[in-house]
Design a protein around this motif. Sequence first.
Motif, mmCIF file in Angstrom:
data_model
loop_
_atom_site.group_PDB
_atom_site.id
_atom_site.type_symbol
_atom_site.label_atom_id
_atom_site.label_comp_id
_atom_site.label_asym_id
_atom_site.label_seq_id
_atom_site.Cartn_x
_atom_site.Cartn_y
_atom_site.Cartn_z
ATOM 1 N N ASP A 108 12.595 33.092 36.519
ATOM 2 C CA ASP A 108 13.750 32.240 36.222
ATOM 3 C C ASP A 108 14.631 32.153 37.460
ATOM 4 O OD1 ASP A 108 13.090 31.725 33.612
ATOM 5 O OD2 ASP A 108 14.688 32.935 32.727
ATOM 6 N N ALA A 109 15.231 30.986 37.659
ATOM 7 C CA ALA A 109 16.110 30.802 38.812
ATOM 8 C C ALA A 109 17.305 31.745 38.763
ATOM 9 C CB ALA A 109 16.582 29.349 38.864
ATOM 10 N N ASP A 110 17.920 31.876 37.588
ATOM 11 C CA ASP A 110 19.117 32.714 37.500
ATOM 12 C C ASP A 110 18.793 34.188 37.712
ATOM 13 O OD1 ASP A 110 17.846 33.076 35.033
ATOM 14 O OD2 ASP A 110 19.344 31.919 33.923
ATOM 15 N N THR A 113 18.284 34.900 41.307
ATOM 16 C CA THR A 113 19.584 34.894 41.979
ATOM 17 C C THR A 113 20.318 36.216 41.760
ATOM 18 O OG1 THR A 113 19.711 32.499 41.663
ATOM 19 C CG2 THR A 113 21.761 33.650 42.195
ATOM 20 N N LYS A 230 27.335 33.773 35.320
ATOM 21 C CA LYS A 230 26.457 32.596 35.384
ATOM 22 C C LYS A 230 26.247 32.050 33.976
ATOM 23 C CE LYS A 230 22.957 29.851 36.730
ATOM 24 N NZ LYS A 230 22.746 29.159 35.438
ATOM 25 N N ASP A 234 17.649 28.822 32.357
ATOM 26 C CA ASP A 234 16.720 28.281 33.342
ATOM 27 C C ASP A 234 16.216 26.909 32.886
ATOM 28 O OD1 ASP A 234 14.865 29.124 35.778
ATOM 29 O OD2 ASP A 234 13.588 28.156 34.282
ATOM 30 N N ASP A 254 18.091 24.909 39.382
ATOM 31 C CA ASP A 254 19.147 25.080 38.383
ATOM 32 C C ASP A 254 20.457 24.606 39.001
ATOM 33 O OD1 ASP A 254 21.016 25.859 36.532
ATOM 34 O OD2 ASP A 254 20.292 27.917 36.342
ATOM 35 N N TYR A 257 25.525 26.628 39.047
ATOM 36 C CA TYR A 257 25.663 27.808 39.888
ATOM 37 C C TYR A 257 26.572 28.844 39.224
ATOM 38 C CZ TYR A 257 23.851 24.700 43.571
ATOM 39 O OH TYR A 257 23.089 23.836 44.315
ATOM 40 N N GLY A 258 26.349 30.092 39.586
ATOM 41 C CA GLY A 258 27.222 31.155 39.127
ATOM 42 C C GLY A 258 28.418 31.316 40.051
ATOM 43 N N GLU A 270 24.858 29.581 45.031
ATOM 44 C CA GLU A 270 23.765 28.644 44.755
ATOM 45 C C GLU A 270 22.582 29.378 44.137
ATOM 46 O OE1 GLU A 270 20.999 25.334 47.107
ATOM 47 O OE2 GLU A 270 22.764 26.220 48.073
ATOM 48 N N THR A 271 22.005 28.774 43.106
ATOM 49 C CA THR A 271 20.916 29.403 42.381
ATOM 50 C C THR A 271 19.593 29.241 43.133
ATOM 51 O OG1 THR A 271 22.055 28.754 40.349
ATOM 52 C CG2 THR A 271 19.817 29.593 40.117
#
Length: 308
Positions: A108-110, A113, A230, A234, A254, A257-258, A270-271
Amino acid sequence: MRVALIGYGFAGKTIHAPLLRSVAGLDLVQIAHRNQVEDVFANPTVELVVISTPNATHFDLAHRALSAGKHVVIDKPFTVTVEEGRQLIALAAERGLFLSVFHSRRWDADFLTVRALLAGGELGELMHFESHYDRYRPKVQDRWREQAGPGSVIWYDLGSHLVDQALQLFGTPDSICGDLAIQREGGAAVDYFHVVLRYGKMRAILHGSNLVAADPPRFILHGTAGSFVKHGMDTQEPALRRGELPGSPGWGIDPRYGTLTTATESRVVETIPGDYRAFYEAVSRGENPVPAEQALQVIEVLSKATAG
């Protein structure tokens, strides 16, 4: 490698089949429902069997596939009991076969990150980690995931993702405290979980509910030097639901962004793009992206939290 996919419901059709077809070196040659599995096991050209069926069927199908001399990938959760997982690991080792579990949300992108943020040390010493899998589904649906039975509850189905991510970040917890409930009217299976994993002073909270209508956070992290929050899930599964092909333009990006907050600043982070193809790309290279031994640790945590 010639691949057969057992199970063509949501996960098989929407997730596994497109990913398998997108990876060079993997050839999806057979798709079978559960009543057609003997054809798969008897097919001498099939080298790898991917099992994407209801959770309670994983052990039996994987055991039969390994006994037939096939390498195996099982959708998460690995099994519904620790003993079942141990038996499959032993059988795979005895036969010299590959056994892996599809814990796709490692990509997952998050999560990628968060992992990078922790590695960079910007939060200082982490004290609080919160991971949510919340959604709004107030009406109980007529499907196996919402019926009473082994492994059908939200804690096994969705909580397995969060447990695997926590174990990847922090390892085995010192102790586990679980609170599971059936909250929806007419519900027969657990649809709420709040589980605390204790790591010394740090607490990792895993939370999931089917009664969250608001936009919930996906991750909340607090450390001695700052915090990170965040929102949003995803984007890969929604893209697959829409019929988008893995690797198409914008895949895994994604846009939500967080935010990192410290004593001196607040800025967006940035993710990092995610990519579920990484799992099957590793398989195509003969590597095991999620060894069954790691997936067994997930089942151990799920079982302990269920036991209270």
